[in-house]
Scaffold this active site. Structure first.
Site: not given
Length: 295
Positions: A50, A161
């Site tokens: 990532r 979120d």
């Protein structure tokens, strides 16, 4: 040098200079402090992958260079991008369908009884970790179909979120066909617009349904939630696996306060509240209920 060649060169460079213990510990502690996501000691490969995306996006040549850039960014923008990258997960429509079956068999009949006693009110659902929108839109399809059978039934969905990136995707409501493998053909026709031309292989949630789902950026561990009324059901699926026990306990008790008496909490089928202190009644695996006499 082309963009592809630059990406290949960076990937080779990073493979030769792996993330050090010190760098990994810094990232792990930073992510925990800002999001309470517990990466533990076994997510180094995921973090490296990532981080590689963020290095390419910021044109940094090493992890060390990127971390210096991250620390110098007083705006917090890059930290937001980093949390987005770490927390993004794969999902699809009507995942863990037993929860939707339980809505029909138990939760919606309970709501109907409540309405008969206290008067008409909307059925309120909160999708806590909505990711790119597959869960709240699945709920929207399900509840809209129910409302077509019961004209007195109305509903609202709030979806939240921590990742601003996936929320942007959710608001657009555009999905690859593979994400809709569990959606029936009649549901596709009624609630989705099929893409053509460059959008072949994609579907978009039709505007009437998309406009009924309210998306918000939110950290589940913040002290107060921006919702004024309690929910009938809260979906918090496949997110607590990223938290340590202390954080799980804090979150579950906060969510308990956001449910109306008798309301339901749905967690992921791979999750459990067994080892934490909580005030819920166990209904069945991955389904919990707030006591009807609780406030």
């Amino acid at each position: 040098m082309t963009v592809i060649e630059a990406d290949i060169q960076l990937s080779l460079q990073l493979s030769m200079t792996p993330l050090t213990d010190k760098e990994y510990t810094y990232i792990k502690n930073l992510i925990y402090d800002k999001s309470r996501i517990d990466l533990g000691d076994n997510k180094r490969e995921l973090v490296s992958s990532r981080l590689g995306k963020r290095l390419r996006a910021t044109q940094k040549g090493s992890y060390q260079e990127y971390l210096k850039f991250l620390q110098a960014d007083d705006s917090g923008t890059e930290l937001t991008h980093l949390i987005d990258a770490i927390s993004t997960n794969h999902t699809y429509f009507f995942r863990e369908y037993k929860h939707f079956e339980f809505l029909d068999s138990s939760v919606l009949p309970w709501h109907s009884t409540q309405v008969k006693k206290a008067g008409k009110r909307p059925f309120k659902v909160w999708s806590c970790a909505s990711s790119s929108g597959e869960e709240p839109y699945s709920l929207a399809v399900h509840l809209e179909e129910y409302s077509q059978k019961d004209k007195n039934f109305c509903w609202t969905i709030d979806a939240t979120d921590i990742s601003t990136n996936v929320l942007d995707k959710a608001r657009k409501g555009i999905y690859a066909e593979e994400r809709l493998k569990e959606v029936r053909k009649d549901q596709l026709a009624n609630f989705f617009q099929k893409g053509t031309g460059k959008w072949t292989g994609y579907y978009r949630v039709k505007d009437p349904l998309r406009s009924k789902v309210n998306f918000h950026h939110l950290n589940l561990l913040q002290s107060r939630y921006p919702f004024q009324k309690p929910f009938d059901v809260i979906f918090v699926r496949n997110v607590m696996i990223y938290f340590d026990r202390e954080t799980q306990e804090q979150l579950v008790n906060q969510l308990h306060n956001s449910l109306r008496p008798g309301g339901y909490l749905m967690i992921g089928h791979s999750e459990s509240l067994t080892n934490i202190r909580h005030p819920f009644q166990v209904v069945k695996p991955a389904i919990y209920r707030k006591n009807e006499t609780s406030q």
